[in-house]
Motif scaffolding. Sequence first.
Motif, PDB file in Angstrom:
ATOM      1  N   GLU A  66       0.828  -1.202   0.000  1.00 56.19           N
ATOM      2  CA  GLU A  66       0.000   0.000   0.000  1.00 56.19           C
ATOM      3  C   GLU A  66       0.867   1.258   0.000  1.00 56.19           C
ATOM      4  OE1 GLU A  66      -3.497   2.271   2.595  1.00 56.19           O
ATOM      5  OE2 GLU A  66      -2.709   0.328   3.274  1.00 56.19           O
ATOM      6  N   GLU A  97       2.024   1.907  -3.518  1.00 53.24           N
ATOM      7  CA  GLU A  97       0.897   2.371  -4.329  1.00 53.24           C
ATOM      8  C   GLU A  97       0.579   3.837  -4.041  1.00 53.24           C
ATOM      9  OE1 GLU A  97      -3.003   3.513  -5.354  1.00 53.24           O
ATOM     10  OE2 GLU A  97      -2.557   2.972  -3.271  1.00 53.24           O
ATOM     11  N   GLN A 125       3.183   6.213  -5.535  1.00 49.87           N
ATOM     12  CA  GLN A 125       2.987   6.358  -6.978  1.00 49.87           C
ATOM     13  C   GLN A 125       1.760   7.219  -7.282  1.00 49.87           C
ATOM     14  OE1 GLN A 125       2.747   2.255  -8.190  1.00 49.87           O
ATOM     15  NE2 GLN A 125       4.980   2.011  -8.336  1.00 49.87           N
ATOM     16  N   ARG A 126       0.662   6.995  -6.552  1.00 49.95           N
ATOM     17  CA  ARG A 126      -0.571   7.720  -6.818  1.00 49.95           C
ATOM     18  C   ARG A 126      -0.395   9.222  -6.621  1.00 49.95           C
ATOM     19  NH1 ARG A 126      -5.566   6.743  -2.935  1.00 49.95           N
ATOM     20  NH2 ARG A 126      -5.006   4.567  -3.382  1.00 49.95           N
TER      21      ARG A 126
END
Length: 550
Positions: free
Chosen positions: A179, A182, A185-186
Amino acid sequence: MSKPVILAVDDDASVLEAVVQDLRRKYGAEYRILRAGSGQAALDTCAQLKQRGDSVALVLSDQRMPGMSGVELLERVQHVYPEAKRALLTAYADTEAAIRAINTARISYYLTKPWDPPEEHLYPVLDDLLEAWSQGYKPPFEGLRVIGPRWSVRDFEVRDFLSRNQVPYVWLDPERDAEAVELLQRYGLEDKKLPALVFADGKTLVQPTQTELAERIGLRTHAEKDFYDLVVVGAGPAGLAAAVYGASEGLRTLVVEPEAPGGQAGSSSRIENYLGFPSGLSGADLARRAYAQASRFGAEFLTQRVCGIRADHHYRLACMADGREVSSHVCLIATGVHYRRLDVPGVERLTGLGVYYGAALVEARSCRDEEVFVVGGANSAGQAAMHFAKYARQVTMLVRGDSLEKSMSKYLINQIADTSNIRVETHSGVEEAFGEGRLESLRIRGPEGERTVPATALFIFIGAAPATDWLPEQVMRDPNGFILSGPDLQVEGKYPSIWKEKRSPYLLETSVPGVFVAGDVRHGSVKRAASAVGEGSIAVQFIHQYLSHF
């Protein structure tokens, strides 16, 4: 998401119905109220709730039930829901058994029958238990996330600041949590230095300063007023007590604290000898209650560092780290103490990277199944050892003396002796810490010589040093830096007195009239939370006497 559960247990149907009705009337909006007519039925209910992933906040059980007593039930419930609060409902004749159960079964509280009216005899107790439970309750989380590696000084400082200010967050290590990768990156943070903070509203902070972080989580960093009756420097037990008594008695009170309410005591995992709390409470819980109490009376809290105090005629000015000054009639110094530094090779370099001063409770869960070393033999070290023992495979206490008897309370010594994964090594200490980027091993000196052992966490509690370097020379201190006050200012031949007033100094007044001191930072103080609270409270009485001369 289903509401947390309060489970009432009694084999007497009429009593059980009365309990359930009282619980629903007060707590039904926030909790699901369930019932069970026997100990076994209660255990079956808990097993079903656990299987569904539901949370249990409180189990309230009668003591005298056929087949399984209330104490036995609450002991067994602890294995299913270890975080749930457990209270015993007893007849007056069973109170001795209930008190014994607090020590042996570690139940949270007991109440005697009858509890009517519930507004006086039931709800106040359950309010405290449920509030304490809610502090540790971890519902599905949608708030702040802190992304950073475990072995990072800045990441540790951010998490420690948030934890001590009781701001809920989830910590994600990019080396272990998908997580975290992620989220980086988001939000386009892959190339940023960590830690990074992602808030519920989608906003982010990268490597924030303490002031930036304080402002973002809603802490006040600038005083609302230019003038106060009382400025309290430090929000440990002494400062918080002074805030409660000062504000409640009508003084415009400002409390300035650079980190978080509670001071050193706020990092204590468990205080079990504090008056009025038979099952103990954490330092964070004590700080939270005192902060709320002082705020209710109108005390203002400021997250800022005071770097100087100066007198200007009848005014006392606190000089802030941001260059601002706050004027007042009176200042109270309650900055407490910090742990003395361990002066051995490698420790300074690895501080925050596996070596920590104080309990550093934020690291406790990271130590799961590891071997933890604790240096020190006083109460703070014992409380930390007991807390870390819940997570670590082994806790080794390194004690310089020949036993714990001289420096630790008896109740803690007994608890440590009864905890199988705590080992006490006397006549022992750390000689060197090793590691590249994080703590990897320790060289330990003991009665049988020296040995080197693998280690990922070292917590140091080796005595107190006062935080007084920021004070002007006019505020007299003893050779160890503790602040002199009251009669100590006039001991002939002991300290060169610079007291110039015609009157004698008040008991807790420093060498600068109108500047008082309370708590551990005071020369001759008793290093206990309760005594610090007492000093902070009575300091306000002397402050009133000082103000009466204006």
